[in-house]
Design a protein around this motif. Structure first.
Motif, PDB file in Angstrom:
ATOM      1  N   ASN A   1       0.826  -1.215   0.000  1.00  0.00           N
ATOM      2  CA  ASN A   1       0.000   0.000   0.000  1.00  0.00           C
ATOM      3  C   ASN A   1       0.853   1.254   0.000  1.00  0.00           C
ATOM      4  O   ASN A   1       0.535   2.236  -0.677  1.00  0.00           O
TER       5      ASN A   1
ATOM      6  N   GLN B   1       2.259   1.666  -3.412  1.00  0.00           N
ATOM      7  CA  GLN B   1       1.198   2.056  -4.334  1.00  0.00           C
ATOM      8  C   GLN B   1       0.891   3.545  -4.239  1.00  0.00           C
ATOM      9  O   GLN B   1       0.690   4.202  -5.258  1.00  0.00           O
ATOM     10  N   TRP B   2       0.856   4.109  -3.041  1.00  0.00           N
ATOM     11  CA  TRP B   2       0.478   5.507  -2.850  1.00  0.00           C
ATOM     12  C   TRP B   2       1.657   6.466  -2.905  1.00  0.00           C
ATOM     13  O   TRP B   2       1.467   7.686  -3.000  1.00  0.00           O
TER      14      TRP B   2
END
Length: 137
Positions: free
Chosen positions: A92, A95-96
């Motif tokens: 995550n 991804q961000w």
């Protein structure tokens, strides 16, 4: 050696509700728990909560205990889930990260452009302030 529990409750499903929530639970309370189930009723309320029912379901031999093999398997599964949780968190973040970096860069460039527009299109130095008399040397 097996892990022993102090008391046991019925192996029926209570869905986390207290015994007074339905006629079914009242009947089950009046009927009482089996001897094996009473060993898994840790809080002694006459009902098995979801964790007590899980422990009861792991007693495959109906002996009132859980074998060390089952405990070791559960600990291995818990360790694997913990590792997977960290991998998901890292995924995550990865991804961000481009979005966060892009937003920070855009904010920086916007702030820089606003500053330049406020001072007439050029970045002033301390000498410019002295020359224009804004500050004295």
């Amino acid at each position: 050696m097996a892990v022993k529990f102090s008391e046991e409750t019925s192996s029926g499903s209570s869905n986390g509700k207290k015994s007074g929530d339905s006629a079914f639970n009242t009947k089950r309370r009046n009927r009482g728990l089996s001897v094996i189930s009473k060993k898994f009723d840790i809080d002694g309320d006459g009902n098995l909560d979801k964790y007590e029912m899980l422990a009861r379901s792991l007693d495959h031999q109906n002996s009132g205990s859980i074998t060390p093999e089952i405990v070791v398997a559960l600990l291995k599964e818990q360790d694997a889930l913990r590792k997977r949780q960290w991998l998901l968190l890292f995924g995550n973040i990865v991804q961000w990260l481009p979005i966060i970096v892009g937003a920070a860069y855009t904010l920086y460039k916007f702030s820089e452009r606003q500053y330049q527009q406020n001072v007439g299109g050029k970045i002033l130095t301390s000498m410019d302030y002295i020359r224009e008399g804004v500050v004295s040397s």
